[in-house]
Motif scaffolding. Structure first.
Motif, mmCIF file in Angstrom:
data_model
loop_
_atom_site.group_PDB
_atom_site.id
_atom_site.type_symbol
_atom_site.label_atom_id
_atom_site.label_comp_id
_atom_site.label_asym_id
_atom_site.label_seq_id
_atom_site.Cartn_x
_atom_site.Cartn_y
_atom_site.Cartn_z
ATOM 1 N N TYR A 1 38.106 11.803 30.633
ATOM 2 C CA TYR A 1 39.395 11.797 31.337
ATOM 3 C C TYR A 1 39.954 10.381 31.494
ATOM 4 O O TYR A 1 40.220 9.918 32.608
ATOM 5 N N PRO A 2 40.171 9.660 30.393
ATOM 6 C CA PRO A 2 40.640 8.269 30.487
ATOM 7 C C PRO A 2 42.008 8.143 31.152
ATOM 8 O O PRO A 2 42.292 7.129 31.799
ATOM 9 N N ASP A 3 42.857 9.160 31.029
ATOM 10 C CA ASP A 3 44.197 9.075 31.621
ATOM 11 C C ASP A 3 44.153 9.108 33.146
ATOM 12 O O ASP A 3 45.104 8.694 33.806
ATOM 13 N N ASP A 4 43.048 9.613 33.714
ATOM 14 C CA ASP A 4 42.956 9.750 35.170
ATOM 15 C C ASP A 4 42.531 8.455 35.867
ATOM 16 O O ASP A 4 42.636 8.353 37.089
ATOM 17 N N VAL A 5 42.025 7.496 35.107
ATOM 18 C CA VAL A 5 41.426 6.311 35.745
ATOM 19 C C VAL A 5 42.144 5.020 35.370
ATOM 20 O O VAL A 5 41.563 3.937 35.478
ATOM 21 N N THR A 6 43.406 5.121 34.968
ATOM 22 C CA THR A 6 44.151 3.927 34.563
ATOM 23 C C THR A 6 44.182 2.887 35.671
ATOM 24 O O THR A 6 44.038 1.684 35.426
ATOM 25 N N HIS A 7 44.348 3.335 36.920
ATOM 26 C CA HIS A 7 44.472 2.402 38.045
ATOM 27 C C HIS A 7 43.321 2.512 39.047
ATOM 28 O O HIS A 7 43.308 1.799 40.041
ATOM 29 N N THR A 8 42.376 3.419 38.792
ATOM 30 C CA THR A 8 41.309 3.629 39.782
ATOM 31 C C THR A 8 39.919 3.271 39.270
ATOM 32 O O THR A 8 38.946 3.377 40.019
ATOM 33 N N PHE B 1 30.465 15.271 43.503
ATOM 34 C CA PHE B 1 30.020 14.097 42.762
ATOM 35 C C PHE B 1 30.847 13.913 41.492
ATOM 36 O O PHE B 1 31.246 12.794 41.153
ATOM 37 N N LEU B 2 31.134 15.002 40.796
ATOM 38 C CA LEU B 2 31.944 14.921 39.574
ATOM 39 C C LEU B 2 33.357 14.434 39.879
ATOM 40 O O LEU B 2 33.919 13.620 39.131
ATOM 41 N N LEU B 3 33.948 14.924 40.963
ATOM 42 C CA LEU B 3 35.293 14.478 41.338
ATOM 43 C C LEU B 3 35.303 12.979 41.613
ATOM 44 O O LEU B 3 36.237 12.262 41.220
ATOM 45 N N PHE B 4 34.266 12.506 42.287
ATOM 46 C CA PHE B 4 34.147 11.073 42.563
ATOM 47 C C PHE B 4 34.071 10.280 41.258
ATOM 48 O O PHE B 4 34.776 9.284 41.073
ATOM 49 N N CYS B 5 33.193 10.712 40.356
ATOM 50 C CA CYS B 5 33.008 9.995 39.087
ATOM 51 C C CYS B 5 34.269 10.030 38.232
ATOM 52 O O CYS B 5 34.614 9.042 37.566
ATOM 53 N N ARG B 6 34.967 11.148 38.252
ATOM 54 C CA ARG B 6 36.197 11.264 37.463
ATOM 55 C C ARG B 6 37.277 10.329 38.004
ATOM 56 O O ARG B 6 37.971 9.646 37.242
ATOM 57 N N HIS B 7 37.410 10.281 39.329
ATOM 58 C CA HIS B 7 38.469 9.473 39.942
ATOM 59 C C HIS B 7 38.238 7.980 39.736
ATOM 60 O O HIS B 7 39.191 7.219 39.509
ATOM 61 N N TYR B 8 36.982 7.540 39.799
ATOM 62 C CA TYR B 8 36.691 6.107 39.740
ATOM 63 C C TYR B 8 36.184 5.646 38.374
ATOM 64 O O TYR B 8 35.696 4.519 38.239
ATOM 65 N N GLY B 9 36.290 6.510 37.365
ATOM 66 C CA GLY B 9 35.962 6.091 36.006
ATOM 67 C C GLY B 9 34.488 5.920 35.730
ATOM 68 O O GLY B 9 34.100 5.087 34.891
ATOM 69 N N CYS B 10 33.632 6.706 36.418
ATOM 70 C CA CYS B 10 32.184 6.610 36.221
ATOM 71 C C CYS B 10 31.655 7.722 35.309
ATOM 72 O O CYS B 10 30.446 7.789 35.078
ATOM 73 N N TRP B 11 32.533 8.582 34.806
ATOM 74 C CA TRP B 11 32.127 9.767 34.037
ATOM 75 C C TRP B 11 32.274 9.478 32.563
ATOM 76 O O TRP B 11 33.355 9.178 32.076
ATOM 77 N N TYR B 12 31.145 9.606 31.846
ATOM 78 C CA TYR B 12 31.130 9.402 30.392
ATOM 79 C C TYR B 12 30.439 10.606 29.731
ATOM 80 O O TYR B 12 29.676 11.336 30.358
#
Length: 354
Positions: free
Chosen positions: A176-183, A338-349
C-alpha cells in the motif's frame, strides 16, 4: 535422648514478602510463601505483602484441561477482580464488551485513591526498554494507552538499526505505497512481512500432545531476514526468534544451523516470558483459518490469545519483525489493529490482505 526447642519458631521473623512474576504462579504456589509469613494471632507481626506481575501477560502453565479453569487464574489476578470501595463491582473496573475482545480477558487497572487503600494496587506506566514506537501498539491494545517510554522520541536515522531496517525493507516491496506518502516513519524499528504460507502438521511430543504445526514459507523468509541482519553486523546472540508452535521452532532451528547460524535463540512465546532481545523475529505460523478454533481450545497459537500476543509484542529492545499471513491476521481483532498500524506508518512489506 536429646530434646530441645527451636528458638523463634513461634515468632514472626519476616516483616515483608515480595513475590515476583506473581501473575504466572498458580494460586497454590503463591500460598506456600504466604503460609510462612501470615499469622492470624492477634498480637502477631502484620507482614506487608507485595505481589508483582502483569496479569495481562502469560498466566500459569496448566497442562490439564480439567484443572485449567481453576488453576490458570493467579491469585494476583483473582484479587484484582475483587469488589472495591466506592461501589465498583471490581477493583479493576467492571468488564465491558466495548473495551476488550472477551469478558474473561479484561482487566482494567485501578487509579483510584481512597484513604488507606491508596496503595492497594499500583500500575507502573514507565517503560525503560527500547524505542518508544515499540510501545504504541501494546499500550493501545492492552494498557489503555497509558504506557510511556523513558527514552525521548527518536525521529532520525543515524544509528545502525536504521541501516539494518533499510536492508530488510529492500528484500520486498512496501504494501500500500499510496497510503504512506506522508506517514512513513523511517526511524521506527518495526517491520511486518506478509507471507502467504501453508500449515504443515508435524508430530512433535510436548505437553500439548504430539500434533504440532510448521510453516516452511515463513521459516524460509525468517532465514533470509536473519542472514541480512548478520551481514549488516547484528550479533547472532542479540537475535531472538519466537514461533507459535514447537514444530516451527524446530524447523527454524534446523534451517539456521544448516547455515552456521545456530547461535540465534529460537523458542516459543513461553520461553521468552521475562526475557528480552535486541531483535525479536516472530513467526505467527498459522495460515489456515479452519484450525484456529482448535488452537484456541488447546490454548496454543497466537490467534485470539491476548496474553500470548502481549508477550510476543513486548520482548524487543531495538527491532521488532513480525512474519505472518495478513489474510488471516485481519480477521483477528488484535492482529487486525497491528496491520492497520503497519499500513498507516509504512511498516508493512510483502504480501497484502486482499
Amino acid at each position: 535422648k536429646m530434646s530441645g526447642e527451636i528458638l523463634g519458631l513461634q515468632e514472626t521473623h519476616f516483616t515483608h514478602l515480595f513475590i515476583d512474576e506473581a501473575a504466572q504462579a498458580t494460586e497454590p504456589e503463591t500460598l506456600i510463601p504466604l503460609s510462612v509469613v501470615v499469622d492470624d494471632e492477634p498480637n502477631s507481626v502484620k507482614v506487608e505483602i507485595a505481589l508483582a506481575g502483569d496479569p495481562r501477560q502469560l498466566s500459569p502453565n496448566i497442562y490439564s484441561r480439567w484443572a485449567a479453569d481453576g488453576l490458570q487464574t493467579s491469585i494476583l489476578e483473582r484479587l484484582l477482580r475483587l469488589p472495591s470501595l466506592g461501589g465498583r463491582s471490581h477493583l479493576m473496573g467492571p468488564p465491558t464488551s466495548s473495551t476488550w475482545t472477551t469478558m474473561d480477558e479484561l482487566i482494567e487497572y485501578s487509579f483510584q485513591r481512597e484513604d488507606d487503600h491508596k496503595h492497594l494496587s499500583v500500575f507502573l506506566t514507565m517503560s525503560y526498554r527500547g524505542h518508544p514506537s515499540l510501545l504504541i501498539v501494546p499500550s493501545k491494545l492492552f494498557y489503555f494507552d497509558k504506557l510511556r517510554s523513558i527514552h525521548p522520541t527518536i525521529n532520525n536515522c543515524e544509528d545502525k538499526w536504521c541501516s539494518v531496517m533499510r536492508e530488510i525493507e529492500s528484500m520486498s516491496k512496501i504494501a500500500y505505497p499510496d497510503d504512506v506518502t506522508h506517514t512513513k516513519q523511517a526511524s521506527w524499528p518495526i517491520h511486518f512481512r506478509g507471507v502467504i504460507g501453508h500449515d504443515l502438521s508435524v508430530a512433535v511430543e510436548s505437553f500439548w500432545g504430539s500434533n504440532s504445526w510448521s510453516n516452511e514459507q515463513e521459516a524460509g523468509e525468517i532465514l533470509q531476514i536473519v542472514q541480512t541482519m548478520v551481514r549488516e553486523g547484528v550479533s547472532t546472540q542479540s537475535i531472538g526468534i519466537m514461533a507459535a508452535f514447537r514444530a516451527q521452532v524446530l524447523l527454524i532451528r534446523r534451517l539456521l544451523r544448516s547455515h552456521d547460524l545456530g547461535a540465534v535463540n529460537v523458542g516459543m512465546v513461553e520461553d521468552y516470558q521475562s526475557v528480552e532481545r535486541e531483535v525479536i523475529v516472530l513467526s505467527l505460523t498459522r495460515s489456515n483459518e479452519s484450525f484456529v478454533p482448535f488452537d484456541i481450545s488447546r490454548r496454543v497459537g497466537l490467534y485470539m490469545q491476548p496474553k500470548r500476543v502481549n508477550v510476543a509484542l513486548t520482548r524487543a529492545e531495538k527491532l521488532l519483525i513480525v512474519v505472518g499471513n495478513p489474510k488471516l491476521m485481519k480477521k483477528d481483532k488484535l492482529w487486525g489493529e497491528f496491520l492497520l498500524f503497519c499500513r498507516h506508518y509504512g511498516c508493512w512489506y510483502g504480501e497484502v490482505d486482499s
